[in-house]
Design an enzyme around this catalytic site. Sequence first.
Site, mmCIF file in Angstrom:
data_model
loop_
_atom_site.group_PDB
_atom_site.id
_atom_site.type_symbol
_atom_site.label_atom_id
_atom_site.label_comp_id
_atom_site.label_asym_id
_atom_site.label_seq_id
_atom_site.Cartn_x
_atom_site.Cartn_y
_atom_site.Cartn_z
ATOM 1 C CB CYS A 32 -1.008 -0.186 1.283
ATOM 2 S SG CYS A 32 -0.041 -0.139 2.674
ATOM 3 C CG HIS A 311 -4.128 0.476 4.499
ATOM 4 N ND1 HIS A 311 -3.429 -0.253 3.899
ATOM 5 C CD2 HIS A 311 -4.979 1.132 4.046
ATOM 6 C CE1 HIS A 311 -4.320 -0.258 2.823
ATOM 7 N NE2 HIS A 311 -5.169 0.505 2.943
#
Length: 367
Positions: A32, A311
Site C-alpha cells: 500500500c 496502512h
Amino acid sequence: MGATGSKLEKALGEQFPEGERYYGLENFGNTCYCNSVLQALFFCAPFREQLLEYHEKNKNNGDAEENLLTCLADLFSQISSQKKKTGVVSPRRFVQRVKKQNELFRSYMHQDAHEFLNFLLNELVDILEKEANTPKSSSEASSMPQKLANGQTNLHVNGVTKEPLVPWVHKSFQGTLTNETKCLLCETVTARDEPFLDLSLDIEQNSSITSCLKNFSSTETLNAEDKFFCDKCCSLQEAQKRMKIKKPPNILVIHLKRFKYIEQLGRYKKLLYRVVFPLELKLNNTVENSDTEYALFAVVVHVGVGPNHGHYVSLVKSHNHWLYFDDENVEMIDESTVQTYFGSAQEYTGNTDHGYILFYESLNSKR
C-alpha cells in the site's frame, strides 16, 4: 472493483473526464505504501505526460534493459490505454523491480511511503542521467555529455557548450534552498545553495503548514559549542543561520515528520497532531519572490497509530473532483472530506487517518 467501478462511473455520470482513467492497484501483501505514492504521481500531470512521452519514444527499443523507469512507464501506459474507464491493474512487474533494486522493500514489514518516494525519484533521475551520458552511436561519442558538480549534464557539440541537461523529474520536483549564515562579528553572510525534491517539516500540535514553513525558515543562533567558522574573521564566531526557499519547484512535495524517535521509549512514535493543510498555499516569507501560489492535488495518508504497522491510502484531485484510492478500491469523495485528514486535536482519539505527504502544484506555472 467491478461494483466500485460502476458506482464511480455512476457518481460522475456525464462529468467523467474525457480520456481519463481511474484504476485501483492490486496489493501484494504490504505494498500500500507503493500504491498510494503511485496514484499521487499518476495524477501529477507534468510527470505523467513526460513519462508517457518517454514510453512512446522507447517502446520499440528491444535492446533496452528493464529498469525502474521502464517499468513505471509501462505501468502508467497500461493504465492510460485501458478501454474501460475504471478497473484494477496489477503493478506486479514494477513492485518486483523495486524489491530487486532495493532490499529495504523486500520484507513483508510495514514500509515508509516517504522513503519509497525519495528512493523512486532519485532512482529515476539516476537512470535519465545515465541515459543522457550514453552515446547512441560512435559518431556521438565525441559529443559525450560531461557531468557537472550538481548532477546536471553539460553538452559539448562541435565545440559549442549547450545548456545543462536537466532531467524532467527535476523540472517537475526540484527546487533550491539557500542556507544563509551571518557572522555576528563582521556581519558577513555566507550562502550555500542546495537542491531539494521535497521538504520535510517538523510538526506541532494544532498547527498549520504555513506555521511549519515559518519554523522551517526561522533564524537559529549558533553559539557555545555550535559556533560557526567565519572565513573573513578566520576564527569561530557566534552566528545566525536560516534556511530559505530560493527557487520554488513546480510541484512542491511536503513531508510531515509524523514519526519521531522518543528516547525514553527507545523507539519511534507516531505524532497524531492536527496539522491544517490548505487547498491553496501561498509561500510567504520563505521565498525571495514571495508570490508563489500552489494548489493541493494529492495527499498520501497514513492510517494507524504507530510507525511499524498501519496502512496507506491516497486522496487525489482530478478535473475538480476528489477521489479516494485504497489499493484496489476507488471512490469519489467531497472536497470537505479532505479536512478530516488534518490529524487529531487530542492525544487519544479514534481518528488515526492523517495526511503524511502533500503534493502541491504551482499555479504560476499554469498561467
